[in-house]
Write an enzyme that holds these catalytic residues in place. Sequence first.
Site, mmCIF file in Angstrom:
data_model
loop_
_atom_site.group_PDB
_atom_site.id
_atom_site.type_symbol
_atom_site.label_atom_id
_atom_site.label_comp_id
_atom_site.label_asym_id
_atom_site.label_seq_id
_atom_site.Cartn_x
_atom_site.Cartn_y
_atom_site.Cartn_z
ATOM 1 N N LYS A 1 0.805 -1.223 0.000
ATOM 2 C CA LYS A 1 0.000 0.000 0.000
ATOM 3 C C LYS A 1 0.839 1.274 0.000
ATOM 4 O O LYS A 1 0.426 2.300 -0.518
ATOM 5 C CB LYS A 1 -0.959 0.003 1.192
ATOM 6 C CG LYS A 1 -2.087 -0.997 0.981
ATOM 7 C CD LYS A 1 -3.334 -0.577 1.721
ATOM 8 C CE LYS A 1 -4.516 -1.434 1.302
ATOM 9 N NZ LYS A 1 -4.403 -2.810 1.817
ATOM 10 N N GLU B 1 -9.396 7.379 3.391
ATOM 11 C CA GLU B 1 -10.299 6.429 4.024
ATOM 12 C C GLU B 1 -9.488 5.199 4.408
ATOM 13 O O GLU B 1 -8.477 4.914 3.767
ATOM 14 C CB GLU B 1 -11.405 6.028 3.036
ATOM 15 C CG GLU B 1 -11.067 4.850 2.103
ATOM 16 C CD GLU B 1 -9.966 5.128 1.073
ATOM 17 O OE1 GLU B 1 -9.612 6.306 0.877
ATOM 18 O OE2 GLU B 1 -9.446 4.151 0.504
ATOM 19 N N SER C 1 1.459 -9.706 -0.925
ATOM 20 C CA SER C 1 1.165 -8.266 -0.851
ATOM 21 C C SER C 1 1.594 -7.631 0.470
ATOM 22 O O SER C 1 1.882 -6.441 0.529
ATOM 23 C CB SER C 1 -0.327 -8.037 -1.088
ATOM 24 O OG SER C 1 -1.092 -8.903 -0.257
HETATM 25 C C1 LIG Z 1 -5.240 -3.841 1.573
HETATM 26 C C2 LIG Z 1 -4.519 -5.102 1.306
HETATM 27 C C3 LIG Z 1 -4.898 -5.969 0.265
HETATM 28 C C4 LIG Z 1 -6.097 -5.756 -0.591
HETATM 29 O O1 LIG Z 1 -6.135 -4.601 -1.344
HETATM 30 P P1 LIG Z 1 -5.847 -4.550 -2.894
HETATM 31 O O2 LIG Z 1 -6.168 -3.150 -3.275
HETATM 32 O O3 LIG Z 1 -6.739 -5.555 -3.559
HETATM 33 O O4 LIG Z 1 -4.415 -4.888 -3.095
HETATM 34 C C5 LIG Z 1 -4.129 -7.095 0.051
HETATM 35 N N1 LIG Z 1 -3.070 -7.390 0.823
HETATM 36 C C6 LIG Z 1 -2.675 -6.594 1.834
HETATM 37 C C7 LIG Z 1 -1.485 -6.980 2.647
HETATM 38 C C8 LIG Z 1 -3.386 -5.418 2.114
HETATM 39 O O5 LIG Z 1 -2.988 -4.635 3.126
#
Ligand SMILES: *Cc1c(COP(=O)(O)O)cnc(C)c1O
Length: 421
Positions: free
Chosen positions: A94, A116, A383
Amino acid sequence: MEKIPLKSHHKFFGQAKNFGGQYIPEILRPALLDLENAYKKIFPSKTYQRELKDLLKHFVGRPTPLIYAKNASKILGNEIFLKFEGLANTGAHKINNAVGQVLLAKKMGKKKVIAETGAGQHGLATAAAAAKLGLSCEVYMGEIDIARQRPNVFNMELFGARVISVTSGTKTLKDAVNETLRVWSKESSETFYVLGSALGPYPYPDIVRDLQSIIGKEVKKQCKDYFETLPDIMIACVGGGSNSIGFFSEFVNDKSVRLVGVEAGGIGNQVGENATRMSKNSKKGIAQGYKSIFLQDNQGNLSPTHSISAGLDYAGIGPQLAYLGTIGRIEFTSALDSKVIEALKFFAKHEGIIPALESSHALAEVINISQKVKNKKIIANISGRGDKDIFITAKTINPKDWVKFLKEEIARMQELRIDSK
Ligand SMILES: *Cc1c(COP(=O)(O)O)cnc(C)c1O
């Protein structure tokens, strides 16, 4: 085969104007026009791109590694690689988006950013970027989410952000989005809205994709260190869609590469038990400024959702992903909560990483797909890292010890208070 354009065209993805657009009250039009101009003029400029590159390297910690999962590969019968976004500052992808938007805000001459947040991860990343770049920051968060995600609130406040409780509607993410848009419409001349995923009104889906595409660009280079060709399969979890579109976009026109998006299967198929927007349960619609596919009732109200991971339980999906799913370029599947925990344990034990619960959805699909295909080069996007999930994973995996620890911790604190008097 024909090349798929990556940028939206006349604000939409695809020919039929089914995905994307800009469905907003008149009062927000000047703010979005301003943003569109910044995206077209400031964003591609040499100064902006140079400063962004510098921040990504020296503040975010990029490039993040592509890890060869040797032990898992042997067990599962495929060559498995993990793109580890969990090593980025604040623990997830993020920050790539947050730092880019906050830098854009600064270049536009704004003094303040607002954001948000649901689980708090996007708020955390925005607050960190605002602290680094010296802008003031307000984060709108549902009252229920504030109660559930205290550690993230605590850290946002350490970064100097003001976390504002949203008490309307269901007191969760979608109400926080509405409130942020409302505040923005009143003070858009001095304030920049940092949007957290690849969705919302144009040009946000394009901006967020461009900022997250650093993930896929690095992967394309890093692949060459391991093997000469492209990967066979790429797998990412899909909440709003920012990590997945950033991971996939560089490969969308490499048609030999299978792209697989994994949604939250939750605990079952009933309304409110999952967040599978790309399934038969959902419908096309317009909400929160854009046209896409939503989990909604017959009146068009967004449905309740569930996932063990707080980042995947949104009722909408980014318009570009919905489009790429509809034309068959991205395959969509889902993972049940129980499979997600199994995958987390498997990769922790065999590879020495703690993936976020969101990312563990992609890993659940790595395990699942390995029952069908062998000897393929598979890359999963991790992610984020799972430290933030300790309050969920600990009570799921070992509830007895966790409760014992929490009780003892409270006792220790009470003792401390007596001591400090
Ligand atoms: C917020 C988040 C997501 C999901 O959001 P996307 O916009 O679909 O990437 C996925 N993995 C993590 C670690 C997150 O913090």
